[in-house]
Design a protein around this motif. Structure first.
Motif, PDB file in Angstrom:
ATOM      1  N   SER A 118       0.840  -1.191   0.000  1.00 41.34           N
ATOM      2  CA  SER A 118       0.000   0.000   0.000  1.00 41.34           C
ATOM      3  C   SER A 118       0.883   1.251   0.000  1.00 41.34           C
ATOM      4  CB  SER A 118      -0.879  -0.034   1.253  1.00 41.34           C
ATOM      5  OG  SER A 118      -1.572   1.158   1.368  1.00 41.34           O
ATOM      6  N   ASP A 139       1.346  -8.698  -1.280  1.00 41.16           N
ATOM      7  CA  ASP A 139      -0.048  -8.279  -1.082  1.00 41.16           C
ATOM      8  C   ASP A 139      -0.285  -6.954  -1.798  1.00 41.16           C
ATOM      9  OD1 ASP A 139      -2.688  -8.338   0.382  1.00 41.16           O
ATOM     10  OD2 ASP A 139      -1.907  -6.446   1.156  1.00 41.16           O
ATOM     11  N   HIS A 162     -12.118  -6.806  -0.624  1.00 42.20           N
ATOM     12  CA  HIS A 162     -11.288  -5.877   0.156  1.00 42.20           C
ATOM     13  C   HIS A 162     -12.015  -5.350   1.406  1.00 42.20           C
ATOM     14  CE1 HIS A 162      -7.846  -2.736  -0.465  1.00 42.20           C
ATOM     15  NE2 HIS A 162      -8.020  -2.991   0.810  1.00 42.20           N
ATOM     16  N   GLN A 205      -8.143 -11.014   5.993  1.00 37.98           N
ATOM     17  CA  GLN A 205      -7.052 -10.074   6.305  1.00 37.98           C
ATOM     18  C   GLN A 205      -7.642  -8.942   7.141  1.00 37.98           C
ATOM     19  OE1 GLN A 205      -5.160  -6.983   3.645  1.00 37.98           O
ATOM     20  NE2 GLN A 205      -3.553  -8.549   3.506  1.00 37.98           N
ATOM     21  N   TRP A 217      -3.142  -6.880   8.657  1.00 34.51           N
ATOM     22  CA  TRP A 217      -2.674  -5.668   7.977  1.00 34.51           C
ATOM     23  C   TRP A 217      -2.343  -4.607   9.022  1.00 34.51           C
ATOM     24  CZ3 TRP A 217      -5.277  -1.035   8.500  1.00 34.51           C
ATOM     25  CH2 TRP A 217      -6.682  -1.014   8.581  1.00 34.51           C
ATOM     26  N   PRO A 263       0.434  -4.536  10.565  1.00 32.25           N
ATOM     27  CA  PRO A 263       0.850  -5.406  11.677  1.00 32.25           C
ATOM     28  C   PRO A 263       1.885  -4.771  12.597  1.00 32.25           C
ATOM     29  CG  PRO A 263       1.971  -6.069   9.653  1.00 32.25           C
ATOM     30  CD  PRO A 263       0.969  -5.002   9.257  1.00 32.25           C
ATOM     31  N   GLY A 300       1.614  -1.840  13.938  1.00 33.80           N
ATOM     32  CA  GLY A 300       0.910  -1.063  14.965  1.00 33.80           C
ATOM     33  C   GLY A 300       1.508   0.323  15.195  1.00 33.80           C
ATOM     34  N   ARG A 301       2.342   0.796  14.237  1.00 37.23           N
ATOM     35  CA  ARG A 301       3.024   2.079  14.519  1.00 37.23           C
ATOM     36  C   ARG A 301       2.043   3.240  14.541  1.00 37.23           C
ATOM     37  NH1 ARG A 301       6.810   0.151  11.633  1.00 37.23           N
ATOM     38  NH2 ARG A 301       8.437   1.484  12.476  1.00 37.23           N
ATOM     39  N   LYS A 302       0.959   3.167  13.766  1.00 40.56           N
ATOM     40  CA  LYS A 302      -0.003   4.281  13.785  1.00 40.56           C
ATOM     41  C   LYS A 302      -0.707   4.376  15.136  1.00 40.56           C
ATOM     42  CE  LYS A 302      -1.020   4.408   8.883  1.00 40.56           C
ATOM     43  NZ  LYS A 302      -1.858   3.767   7.858  1.00 40.56           N
ATOM     44  N   THR A 306       9.599  -3.026  15.977  1.00 42.93           N
ATOM     45  CA  THR A 306       8.783  -3.566  14.874  1.00 42.93           C
ATOM     46  C   THR A 306       8.796  -5.096  14.896  1.00 42.93           C
ATOM     47  OG1 THR A 306       9.257  -1.628  13.509  1.00 42.93           O
ATOM     48  CG2 THR A 306       8.492  -3.602  12.360  1.00 42.93           C
ATOM     49  N   VAL A 342       1.695  -8.942   6.674  1.00 44.62           N
ATOM     50  CA  VAL A 342       2.142  -8.365   5.398  1.00 44.62           C
ATOM     51  C   VAL A 342       2.689  -6.951   5.640  1.00 44.62           C
ATOM     52  CG1 VAL A 342       0.764  -9.785   3.830  1.00 44.62           C
ATOM     53  CG2 VAL A 342      -0.274  -7.755   4.841  1.00 44.62           C
ATOM     54  N   LYS A 379       4.615  -3.584   5.197  1.00 41.88           N
ATOM     55  CA  LYS A 379       5.096  -2.866   4.004  1.00 41.88           C
ATOM     56  C   LYS A 379       6.390  -2.150   4.347  1.00 41.88           C
ATOM     57  CE  LYS A 379       5.603   1.313   1.968  1.00 41.88           C
ATOM     58  NZ  LYS A 379       6.100   2.579   2.578  1.00 41.88           N
ATOM     59  N   HIS A 398      12.161  -0.240   1.984  1.00 50.04           N
ATOM     60  CA  HIS A 398      13.584  -0.224   2.304  1.00 50.04           C
ATOM     61  C   HIS A 398      14.105  -1.659   2.438  1.00 50.04           C
ATOM     62  CE1 HIS A 398      17.066   0.326   4.993  1.00 50.04           C
ATOM     63  NE2 HIS A 398      17.152   1.526   4.442  1.00 50.04           N
TER      64      HIS A 398
HETATM   65  N1  LIG Z   1      -7.029  -5.010   3.704  1.00 51.95           N
HETATM   66  C1  LIG Z   1      -6.942  -3.732   4.035  1.00 51.95           C
HETATM   67  O1  LIG Z   1      -7.952  -3.022   4.173  1.00 51.95           O
HETATM   68  C2  LIG Z   1      -5.589  -3.138   4.260  1.00 51.95           C
HETATM   69  C3  LIG Z   1      -5.468  -1.885   4.882  1.00 51.95           C
HETATM   70  C4  LIG Z   1      -4.187  -1.365   5.088  1.00 51.95           C
HETATM   71  C5  LIG Z   1      -3.086  -2.094   4.692  1.00 51.95           C
HETATM   72  N2  LIG Z   1      -3.220  -3.307   4.051  1.00 51.95           N
HETATM   73  C6  LIG Z   1      -2.057  -4.101   3.597  1.00 51.95           C
HETATM   74  O2  LIG Z   1      -1.219  -4.316   4.715  1.00 51.95           O
HETATM   75  C7  LIG Z   1       0.074  -3.796   4.440  1.00 51.95           C
HETATM   76  C8  LIG Z   1       0.733  -3.310   5.710  1.00 51.95           C
HETATM   77  O3  LIG Z   1      -0.026  -2.287   6.313  1.00 51.95           O
HETATM   78  P1  LIG Z   1       0.505  -0.793   6.410  1.00 51.95           P
HETATM   79  O4  LIG Z   1       1.330  -0.510   5.195  1.00 51.95           O
HETATM   80  O5  LIG Z   1      -0.666   0.068   6.672  1.00 51.95           O
HETATM   81  O6  LIG Z   1       1.357  -0.762   7.737  1.00 51.95           O
HETATM   82  P2  LIG Z   1       2.702  -1.438   8.264  1.00 51.95           P
HETATM   83  O7  LIG Z   1       3.255  -2.425   7.319  1.00 51.95           O
HETATM   84  O8  LIG Z   1       2.402  -1.891   9.637  1.00 51.95           O
HETATM   85  O9  LIG Z   1       3.687  -0.183   8.358  1.00 51.95           O
HETATM   86  C9  LIG Z   1       4.230   0.379   7.209  1.00 51.95           C
HETATM   87  C10 LIG Z   1       5.043   1.589   7.620  1.00 51.95           C
HETATM   88  O10 LIG Z   1       6.033   1.203   8.553  1.00 51.95           O
HETATM   89  C11 LIG Z   1       7.349   1.499   8.064  1.00 51.95           C
HETATM   90  N3  LIG Z   1       8.190   0.343   8.395  1.00 51.95           N
HETATM   91  C12 LIG Z   1       7.998  -0.933   7.992  1.00 51.95           C
HETATM   92  N4  LIG Z   1       8.923  -1.732   8.542  1.00 51.95           N
HETATM   93  C13 LIG Z   1       9.716  -0.946   9.301  1.00 51.95           C
HETATM   94  C14 LIG Z   1      10.846  -1.207  10.123  1.00 51.95           C
HETATM   95  N5  LIG Z   1      11.329  -2.448  10.267  1.00 51.95           N
HETATM   96  N6  LIG Z   1      11.429  -0.143  10.763  1.00 51.95           N
HETATM   97  C15 LIG Z   1      10.932   1.106  10.627  1.00 51.95           C
HETATM   98  N7  LIG Z   1       9.865   1.413   9.864  1.00 51.95           N
HETATM   99  C16 LIG Z   1       9.258   0.379   9.210  1.00 51.95           C
HETATM  100  C17 LIG Z   1       7.196   1.699   6.582  1.00 51.95           C
HETATM  101  O11 LIG Z   1       8.108   2.658   6.102  1.00 51.95           O
HETATM  102  P3  LIG Z   1       9.244   2.313   4.988  1.00 51.95           P
HETATM  103  O12 LIG Z   1       8.540   1.885   3.748  1.00 51.95           O
HETATM  104  O13 LIG Z   1       9.974   3.610   4.837  1.00 51.95           O
HETATM  105  O14 LIG Z   1      10.115   1.223   5.577  1.00 51.95           O
HETATM  106  C18 LIG Z   1       5.772   2.227   6.464  1.00 51.95           C
HETATM  107  O15 LIG Z   1       5.747   3.614   6.683  1.00 51.95           O
HETATM  108  C19 LIG Z   1      -0.208  -2.695   3.408  1.00 51.95           C
HETATM  109  O16 LIG Z   1       0.958  -2.275   2.729  1.00 51.95           O
HETATM  110  C20 LIG Z   1      -1.217  -3.390   2.547  1.00 51.95           C
HETATM  111  O17 LIG Z   1      -0.592  -4.306   1.665  1.00 51.95           O
HETATM  112  C21 LIG Z   1      -4.469  -3.831   3.854  1.00 51.95           C
END
Ligand SMILES: NC(=O)c1ccc[n+]([C@@H]2O[C@H](COP(=O)([O-])OP(=O)(O)OC[C@H]3O[C@@H](n4cnc5c(N)ncnc54)[C@H](OP(=O)(O)O)[C@@H]3O)[C@@H](O)[C@H]2O)c1
Length: 276
Positions: free
Chosen positions: A22, A45, A108, A161, A187, A189, A191-193, A214, A229, A231, A234
């Protein structure tokens, strides 16, 4: 990198860690997907809604990893719900990805106001029976919404998901899913937000195990059988996010993480929220 896998209720096997995409668009999306696959990821994903299926497909081809070794997961957008619409949308997604079949196809969001969820689910089951998709699943479905799919068709999704991390443990929903053989995939996963990575308990466990906050969040999921999954654009963080399998939490650690759960009310509510 060796990522363990899990078997779904239809016998299909998926890795416990895949790459979320995403927000990844264009060249950075191609590079992130190709790099992740080269470093050992075997599941990607995406979603029609992310507007990156073309670049994800390009990354898949540029990685040099054989297509059949990769689980390609994409999703049906709310605006494409309906029986014929879903069949067409799956074909459009496959065309954009430049693949001849989709490994996992998810609804979705349920989008209850459209009243087309069951018709969409029937379309996914038809696509699965025909072999165009290997696995039919859903995303963001509540217990009630999962039950209604089963009541109308006699078939549970293989996978749901859901928004899930130690901050949003989704315990009751996951218990219902486990009872009915529905795999939980998380998704957001990390939890940073939800500000979880600054929690003292997470930082303490990161120090205890020599891991990043993380990795503590992701390990919480995979240790309970929840695939993730995360994202990252880097390369180093992609590798970090899959490096979760050389340590395990003790019962006390899990108790401390359980205290971070903000409860079901803090999760996005699919009875009200819709995306299309
Ligand atoms: N089904 C749904 O409705 C739904 C909704 C939301 C998301 N998703 C799916 O789930 C995936 C993951 O969710 P998400 O992207 O919202 O959140 P996430 O994977 O929990 O967090 C992504 C953010 O964390 C940073 N990050 C990731 N690994 C890191 C690490 N080891 N150290 C520091 N920063 C790190 C990334 O920045 P960098 O890229 O700069 O590393 C990015 O800003 C999405 O990409 C999408 O494929 C599905």
């Amino acid at each position: 990198m060796d990522i363990p896998s899990v078997k779904l209720n239809n016998g299909y096997v998926i890795p416990m860690v895949g790459l979320g995409t995403s927000g990844l668009l264009g060249r950075p999306s191609v590079t992130a997907v190709a790099g992740a696959l080269r470093s050992g990821y075997r599941m990607i994903d995406t979603a029609s809604r992310y507007s990156n299926e073309r670049s994800v497909g390009m990354g898949l081809r540029q990685s040099g990893v054989p297509r059949d070794d990769v689980v390609v997961q994409t999703k049906l957008g709310g605006g494409d719900q309906g029986f014929d619409e879903a069949i067409n949308a799956a074909q459009d997604s496959a065309r954009r990805l430049a693949v001849d079949h989709i490994d996992i196809y998810l609804i979705h969001w349920p989008c209850p106001s459209l009243g087309r969820t069951v018709e969409s689910w029937k379309a996914l089951l038809t696509l699965a029976d025909e072999g165009f998709i290997r696995t039919a699943g859903v995303s963001n479905f509540t217990q009630r919404q999962l039950q209604s799919l089963y009541d109308e068709t006699g078939r549970w999704p293989a996978l749901n998901q859901i928004q899930c991390s130690p901050a949003l443990a989704r315990t009751e929903l996951r218990e219902f899913m486990t009872e009915n053989g529905i795999h939980a995939q998380a998704w957001h996963p990390t939890g940073r937000k939800e500000g979880m990575l600054g929690e003292p308990a997470v930082i303490r466990l990161a120090r205890k195990y020599g891991k990043s906050p993380t990795q503590i969040a992701l390990r919480w999921a995979v240790q309970q059988g929840i695939s993730v999954v995360p994202k990252s654009s880097h390369a180093g963080r992609q590798i970090e996010n899959a490096d979760l399998f050389d340590f395990a939490f003790e019962p006390d650690d899990l108790t401390a993480l359980a205290e971070l759960d903000r409860g079901e009310k803090a999760a996005r509510d699919s009875e009200v929220e819709e995306e299309f």
